[in-house]
Design a protein around this motif. Structure first.
Motif, PDB file in Angstrom:
ATOM      1  N   ILE A 182     -79.265 -37.841  26.548  1.00 44.91           N
ATOM      2  CA  ILE A 182     -78.933 -38.784  25.465  1.00 44.91           C
ATOM      3  C   ILE A 182     -78.445 -38.017  24.234  1.00 44.91           C
ATOM      4  N   ALA A 183     -79.202 -36.988  23.862  1.00 40.44           N
ATOM      5  CA  ALA A 183     -78.833 -36.191  22.687  1.00 40.44           C
ATOM      6  C   ALA A 183     -77.474 -35.515  22.903  1.00 40.44           C
ATOM      7  N   GLY A 184     -77.237 -35.057  24.123  1.00 42.10           N
ATOM      8  CA  GLY A 184     -75.982 -34.378  24.430  1.00 42.10           C
ATOM      9  C   GLY A 184     -74.785 -35.318  24.334  1.00 42.10           C
ATOM     10  N   VAL A 185     -74.981 -36.563  24.777  1.00 41.80           N
ATOM     11  CA  VAL A 185     -73.903 -37.554  24.688  1.00 41.80           C
ATOM     12  C   VAL A 185     -73.604 -37.868  23.220  1.00 41.80           C
ATOM     13  N   ILE A 186     -74.649 -38.046  22.426  1.00 43.79           N
ATOM     14  CA  ILE A 186     -74.457 -38.314  20.988  1.00 43.79           C
ATOM     15  C   ILE A 186     -73.740 -37.136  20.331  1.00 43.79           C
ATOM     16  N   GLN A 187     -74.241 -35.934  20.630  1.00 43.72           N
ATOM     17  CA  GLN A 187     -73.665 -34.723  20.047  1.00 43.72           C
ATOM     18  C   GLN A 187     -72.173 -34.618  20.352  1.00 43.72           C
ATOM     19  N   THR A 188     -71.817 -34.848  21.609  1.00 48.36           N
ATOM     20  CA  THR A 188     -70.411 -34.743  22.006  1.00 48.36           C
ATOM     21  C   THR A 188     -69.580 -35.856  21.349  1.00 48.36           C
ATOM     22  N   ALA A 189     -70.172 -37.058  21.263  1.00 52.96           N
ATOM     23  CA  ALA A 189     -69.460 -38.179  20.649  1.00 52.96           C
ATOM     24  C   ALA A 189     -69.145 -37.898  19.178  1.00 52.96           C
ATOM     25  N   LEU A 190     -70.067 -37.236  18.492  1.00 52.42           N
ATOM     26  CA  LEU A 190     -69.836 -36.939  17.072  1.00 52.42           C
ATOM     27  C   LEU A 190     -68.611 -36.041  16.874  1.00 52.42           C
ATOM     28  N   TYR A 191     -68.294 -35.261  17.901  1.00 56.77           N
ATOM     29  CA  TYR A 191     -67.152 -34.349  17.806  1.00 56.77           C
ATOM     30  C   TYR A 191     -65.832 -35.025  18.181  1.00 56.77           C
ATOM     31  N   SER A 192     -65.883 -36.260  18.703  1.00 55.77           N
ATOM     32  CA  SER A 192     -64.691 -36.805  19.346  1.00 55.77           C
ATOM     33  C   SER A 192     -63.474 -36.882  18.411  1.00 55.77           C
ATOM     34  N   ASP A 193     -63.680 -37.320  17.182  1.00 52.40           N
ATOM     35  CA  ASP A 193     -62.565 -37.354  16.227  1.00 52.40           C
ATOM     36  C   ASP A 193     -62.009 -35.956  15.997  1.00 52.40           C
ATOM     37  N   PHE A 194     -62.944 -35.020  15.827  1.00 51.60           N
ATOM     38  CA  PHE A 194     -62.534 -33.634  15.597  1.00 51.60           C
ATOM     39  C   PHE A 194     -61.716 -33.119  16.780  1.00 51.60           C
ATOM     40  N   PHE A 195     -62.227 -33.354  18.002  1.00 54.47           N
ATOM     41  CA  PHE A 195     -61.528 -32.887  19.205  1.00 54.47           C
ATOM     42  C   PHE A 195     -60.100 -33.436  19.238  1.00 54.47           C
ATOM     43  N   TYR A 196     -59.976 -34.706  18.873  1.00 52.77           N
ATOM     44  CA  TYR A 196     -58.663 -35.348  18.914  1.00 52.77           C
ATOM     45  C   TYR A 196     -57.689 -34.658  17.956  1.00 52.77           C
ATOM     46  N   ILE A 197     -58.140 -34.413  16.731  1.00 52.42           N
ATOM     47  CA  ILE A 197     -57.256 -33.781  15.744  1.00 52.42           C
ATOM     48  C   ILE A 197     -56.991 -32.320  16.124  1.00 52.42           C
ATOM     49  N   TYR A 198     -58.028 -31.662  16.646  1.00 54.69           N
ATOM     50  CA  TYR A 198     -57.865 -30.270  17.097  1.00 54.69           C
ATOM     51  C   TYR A 198     -56.780 -30.210  18.182  1.00 54.69           C
ATOM     52  N   TYR A 199     -56.872 -31.155  19.109  1.00 54.37           N
ATOM     53  CA  TYR A 199     -55.910 -31.170  20.217  1.00 54.37           C
ATOM     54  C   TYR A 199     -54.491 -31.483  19.744  1.00 54.37           C
ATOM     55  N   THR A 200     -54.359 -32.505  18.889  1.00 56.52           N
ATOM     56  CA  THR A 200     -53.019 -32.929  18.486  1.00 56.52           C
ATOM     57  C   THR A 200     -52.383 -32.012  17.443  1.00 56.52           C
ATOM     58  N   LYS A 201     -53.222 -31.318  16.658  1.00 57.19           N
ATOM     59  CA  LYS A 201     -52.640 -30.465  15.602  1.00 57.19           C
ATOM     60  C   LYS A 201     -52.776 -28.971  15.911  1.00 57.19           C
ATOM     61  N   VAL A 202     -54.020 -28.489  15.944  1.00 53.86           N
ATOM     62  CA  VAL A 202     -54.236 -27.033  16.027  1.00 53.86           C
ATOM     63  C   VAL A 202     -53.629 -26.447  17.305  1.00 53.86           C
ATOM     64  N   LEU A 203     -53.830 -27.143  18.425  1.00 49.97           N
ATOM     65  CA  LEU A 203     -53.297 -26.613  19.687  1.00 49.97           C
ATOM     66  C   LEU A 203     -51.774 -26.703  19.755  1.00 49.97           C
ATOM     67  N   HIS A 204     -51.190 -27.441  18.837  1.00 48.91           N
ATOM     68  CA  HIS A 204     -49.725 -27.493  18.782  1.00 48.91           C
ATOM     69  C   HIS A 204     -49.199 -26.654  17.619  1.00 48.91           C
ATOM     70  N   GLY A 205     -50.025 -25.734  17.178  1.00 45.27           N
ATOM     71  CA  GLY A 205     -49.581 -24.754  16.188  1.00 45.27           C
ATOM     72  C   GLY A 205     -49.560 -25.236  14.756  1.00 45.27           C
ATOM     73  N   LYS A 206     -50.115 -26.437  14.543  1.00 48.81           N
ATOM     74  CA  LYS A 206     -50.117 -26.949  13.170  1.00 48.81           C
ATOM     75  C   LYS A 206     -51.452 -26.696  12.487  1.00 48.81           C
ATOM     76  N   LYS A 207     -51.446 -26.832  11.190  1.00 50.44           N
ATOM     77  CA  LYS A 207     -52.671 -26.659  10.426  1.00 50.44           C
ATOM     78  C   LYS A 207     -53.576 -27.881  10.623  1.00 50.44           C
ATOM     79  N   PHE A 208     -54.891 -27.625  10.595  1.00 55.87           N
ATOM     80  CA  PHE A 208     -55.829 -28.735  10.728  1.00 55.87           C
ATOM     81  C   PHE A 208     -55.866 -29.521   9.425  1.00 55.87           C
ATOM     82  N   GLU A 209     -55.332 -30.744   9.464  1.00 58.33           N
ATOM     83  CA  GLU A 209     -55.350 -31.621   8.293  1.00 58.33           C
ATOM     84  C   GLU A 209     -55.747 -33.012   8.733  1.00 58.33           C
ATOM     85  N   LEU A 210     -56.589 -33.634   7.950  1.00 58.46           N
ATOM     86  CA  LEU A 210     -56.972 -34.998   8.295  1.00 58.46           C
ATOM     87  C   LEU A 210     -55.842 -35.950   7.946  1.00 58.46           C
ATOM     88  N   PRO A 211     -55.631 -36.955   8.772  1.00 61.22           N
ATOM     89  CA  PRO A 211     -54.556 -37.906   8.509  1.00 61.22           C
ATOM     90  C   PRO A 211     -54.810 -38.725   7.229  1.00 61.22           C
TER      91      PRO A 211
END
Lengths: 211, 10
Positions: A182-211
């Motif tokens: 349960i704790a692991g699912v919550i922990q991973t869920a808390l990162y989900s927004d971050f993971f999304y921005i990391y994937y769409t920005k940082v992994l494509h060579g862009k700076k990490f910026e919030l929309p």
């Protein structure tokens, strides 16, 4: 030991090395939440008390000692060596609620009402929310150094892979560990927004910026 | 048994 767990542990290890590298290279702990680091130190110390009571393996022992020692060393770096680069104005998440909530949950959900088990449960619940001050800080600044985002990604990815590990162990060993799940699912869920921005920005060579 | 293996993880 399965591949998910091994890679997860290595990612966890890598996250700490990335954080140390960031602090040493930039000679600054700007962008890093002291509160999150403090919570991790508490998590490791309370969970790994069994170092004194149970022998599991050399791997397990070395990793535990490393996690405890490195988390305390990072606190030292932030509090003393690079104190001038830390901005407490940005690090204002109220960790009292995280600590208090974890204590209450640990008193209710534990495998035995003894100090060791309650502290173990406490560490599991606290770990699941320990990243919140860091994510809060990120949302306040709206951007982050790339190396800091690699750190957060590795730290978040480790628990996500543990979910795969637990699924594996359930299928092949019938092993179920409900509170950590349960704790692991919550922990991973808390990162989900971050993971999304990391994937769409940082992994494509862009700076990490919030929309 | 629930929880029996958990101590071997980090």
């Amino acid at each position: 030991m399965n591949i998910f767990r091994l890679v997860a542990d290595l990612m966890h290890l890598a996250s700490i090395f990335i954080l140390l590298l960031k602090i040493q290279k930039t000679r600054s702990c700007a962008g890093i939440s002291f509160k999150t680091q403090l919570l991790y130190a508490i998590v490791f110390v309370t969970r790994y008390l069994d170092l004194f009571t149970t022998w599991i393996s050399l791997y397990n022992t070395i990793m535990k000692i490393f996690f405890i020692a490195s988390s305390i060393y990072i606190l030292y770096l932030m509090k003393y060596k690079f104190r001038a680069t830390y901005d407490p104005i940005l690090d204002t998440f109220r960790i009292e609620f995280l600590l208090g909530g974890s204590v209450i949950l640990a008193l209710i959900f534990n495998y035995d009402f003894i100090p060791m088990e309650i502290l173990w449960s406490f560490s599991i619940f606290l770990e699941s929310v320990a990243i919140l001050p860091q994510l809060f800080m990120l949302s306040r600044t709206g951007e982050a150094e790339t190396i800091t985002t690699h750190y957060i990604f590795a730290l978040g990815g480790y628990r996500a892979l543990y979910l795969c590990n637990w699924l594996w162990r359930y299928i092949f060993d019938g092993h179920v560990e409900v509170y950590a799940w349960i704790a692991g699912v919550i922990q991973t869920a808390l990162y989900s927004d971050f993971f999304y921005i990391y994937y769409t920005k940082v992994l494509h060579g862009k700076k990490f910026e919030l929309p | 048994e629930i929880g029996i293996h958990r101590k071997d993880e980090l």
